[in-house]
Design a protein around this motif. Sequence first.
Motif, PDB file in Angstrom:
ATOM      1  N   VAL A  53      23.015 -43.496 -68.886  1.00 39.84           N
ATOM      2  CA  VAL A  53      23.225 -44.615 -68.471  1.00 39.84           C
ATOM      3  C   VAL A  53      22.591 -45.532 -69.394  1.00 39.84           C
ATOM      4  O   VAL A  53      21.319 -45.278 -69.921  1.00 39.84           O
ATOM      5  CB  VAL A  53      21.834 -43.965 -67.175  1.00 39.84           C
ATOM      6  CG1 VAL A  53      21.301 -44.409 -66.219  1.00 39.84           C
ATOM      7  CG2 VAL A  53      22.117 -42.329 -66.448  1.00 39.84           C
ATOM      8  N   GLY A  98      13.409 -41.366 -56.782  1.00 35.31           N
ATOM      9  CA  GLY A  98      14.767 -40.948 -56.670  1.00 35.31           C
ATOM     10  C   GLY A  98      15.115 -39.556 -56.098  1.00 35.31           C
ATOM     11  O   GLY A  98      15.507 -38.929 -55.724  1.00 35.31           O
ATOM     12  N   ALA A 140      18.016 -37.814 -54.001  1.00 38.29           N
ATOM     13  CA  ALA A 140      19.475 -39.071 -54.575  1.00 38.29           C
ATOM     14  C   ALA A 140      19.812 -38.624 -56.198  1.00 38.29           C
ATOM     15  O   ALA A 140      18.599 -36.770 -56.430  1.00 38.29           O
ATOM     16  CB  ALA A 140      18.584 -40.357 -55.532  1.00 38.29           C
ATOM     17  N   ASP A 141      20.587 -38.148 -56.490  1.00 40.45           N
ATOM     18  CA  ASP A 141      21.593 -37.590 -57.721  1.00 40.45           C
ATOM     19  C   ASP A 141      20.865 -38.419 -59.004  1.00 40.45           C
ATOM     20  O   ASP A 141      19.780 -38.956 -58.927  1.00 40.45           O
ATOM     21  CB  ASP A 141      22.805 -37.616 -58.200  1.00 40.45           C
ATOM     22  CG  ASP A 141      24.158 -39.668 -57.892  1.00 40.45           C
ATOM     23  OD1 ASP A 141      23.800 -39.622 -59.466  1.00 40.45           O
ATOM     24  OD2 ASP A 141      23.824 -39.879 -57.079  1.00 40.45           O
ATOM     25  N   ARG A 160      21.808 -40.181 -61.728  1.00 36.83           N
ATOM     26  CA  ARG A 160      22.429 -40.932 -62.105  1.00 36.83           C
ATOM     27  C   ARG A 160      21.663 -41.844 -61.326  1.00 36.83           C
ATOM     28  O   ARG A 160      20.627 -43.198 -61.805  1.00 36.83           O
ATOM     29  CB  ARG A 160      23.695 -41.252 -62.864  1.00 36.83           C
ATOM     30  CG  ARG A 160      24.140 -42.830 -62.734  1.00 36.83           C
ATOM     31  CD  ARG A 160      26.105 -42.574 -62.842  1.00 36.83           C
ATOM     32  NE  ARG A 160      25.895 -44.326 -63.215  1.00 36.83           N
ATOM     33  CZ  ARG A 160      26.027 -44.412 -64.811  1.00 36.83           C
ATOM     34  NH1 ARG A 160      25.667 -43.792 -65.529  1.00 36.83           N
ATOM     35  NH2 ARG A 160      26.570 -45.785 -65.290  1.00 36.83           N
ATOM     36  N   THR A 161      21.984 -41.721 -60.030  1.00 38.98           N
ATOM     37  CA  THR A 161      20.530 -43.026 -58.942  1.00 38.98           C
ATOM     38  C   THR A 161      19.696 -42.878 -59.394  1.00 38.98           C
ATOM     39  O   THR A 161      18.595 -44.045 -59.581  1.00 38.98           O
ATOM     40  CB  THR A 161      21.485 -42.534 -57.370  1.00 38.98           C
ATOM     41  OG1 THR A 161      22.739 -42.168 -57.384  1.00 38.98           O
ATOM     42  CG2 THR A 161      20.488 -43.550 -57.020  1.00 38.98           C
ATOM     43  N   ALA A 162      18.889 -41.166 -59.823  1.00 40.29           N
ATOM     44  CA  ALA A 162      17.059 -41.233 -60.328  1.00 40.29           C
ATOM     45  C   ALA A 162      16.773 -42.561 -61.429  1.00 40.29           C
ATOM     46  O   ALA A 162      15.768 -43.106 -61.080  1.00 40.29           O
ATOM     47  CB  ALA A 162      16.654 -39.777 -59.861  1.00 40.29           C
ATOM     48  N   ARG A 187      18.644 -44.616 -63.170  1.00 37.44           N
ATOM     49  CA  ARG A 187      18.764 -46.433 -62.190  1.00 37.44           C
ATOM     50  C   ARG A 187      17.274 -46.773 -61.766  1.00 37.44           C
ATOM     51  O   ARG A 187      17.547 -47.894 -61.494  1.00 37.44           O
ATOM     52  CB  ARG A 187      19.930 -46.274 -61.429  1.00 37.44           C
ATOM     53  CG  ARG A 187      21.302 -46.812 -62.493  1.00 37.44           C
ATOM     54  CD  ARG A 187      22.463 -46.955 -61.429  1.00 37.44           C
ATOM     55  NE  ARG A 187      23.771 -46.768 -62.793  1.00 37.44           N
ATOM     56  CZ  ARG A 187      24.571 -47.717 -62.735  1.00 37.44           C
ATOM     57  NH1 ARG A 187      24.128 -48.734 -62.861  1.00 37.44           N
ATOM     58  NH2 ARG A 187      25.478 -47.006 -63.664  1.00 37.44           N
ATOM     59  N   LEU A 188      16.969 -45.951 -60.589  1.00 40.48           N
ATOM     60  CA  LEU A 188      15.587 -46.339 -59.981  1.00 40.48           C
ATOM     61  C   LEU A 188      14.473 -46.029 -60.785  1.00 40.48           C
ATOM     62  O   LEU A 188      13.230 -47.410 -60.302  1.00 40.48           O
ATOM     63  CB  LEU A 188      15.477 -45.360 -59.022  1.00 40.48           C
ATOM     64  CG  LEU A 188      15.794 -45.164 -57.940  1.00 40.48           C
ATOM     65  CD1 LEU A 188      16.062 -44.199 -56.473  1.00 40.48           C
ATOM     66  CD2 LEU A 188      16.052 -46.275 -56.432  1.00 40.48           C
ATOM     67  N   PRO A 213      15.405 -50.599 -62.950  1.00 39.00           N
ATOM     68  CA  PRO A 213      16.140 -51.393 -61.827  1.00 39.00           C
ATOM     69  C   PRO A 213      17.337 -52.766 -62.754  1.00 39.00           C
ATOM     70  O   PRO A 213      16.203 -53.129 -63.595  1.00 39.00           O
ATOM     71  CB  PRO A 213      15.506 -51.120 -60.749  1.00 39.00           C
ATOM     72  CG  PRO A 213      13.862 -51.380 -61.059  1.00 39.00           C
ATOM     73  CD  PRO A 213      14.579 -50.424 -62.054  1.00 39.00           C
TER      74      PRO A 213
END
Length: 64
Positions: free
Chosen positions: A20, A45, A50-51, A53-55, A57-58, A61
């Motif tokens: 990521v 996340g 959240a999955d 990857r999303t976590a 990115r949190l 950001p």
Amino acid sequence: MITRSEKGCLLVTREQTEAVPAAPVERVVDATGAGDLFAAGFLVGLARAADYRTAARLGAPRRR
């Protein structure tokens, strides 16, 4: 999860390893606490279901 500074992080699970990327910044003034802030965003996340990857990115950001 493995953080890699300006390269972002690696999410490692039993099934895969995924990179990521980090959000680009123009100039780093002080990196004190950067890992703690990343971990806080990541854990928020996960707490919100959240999955990974999303976590991740949190945790780092992108600026708009």
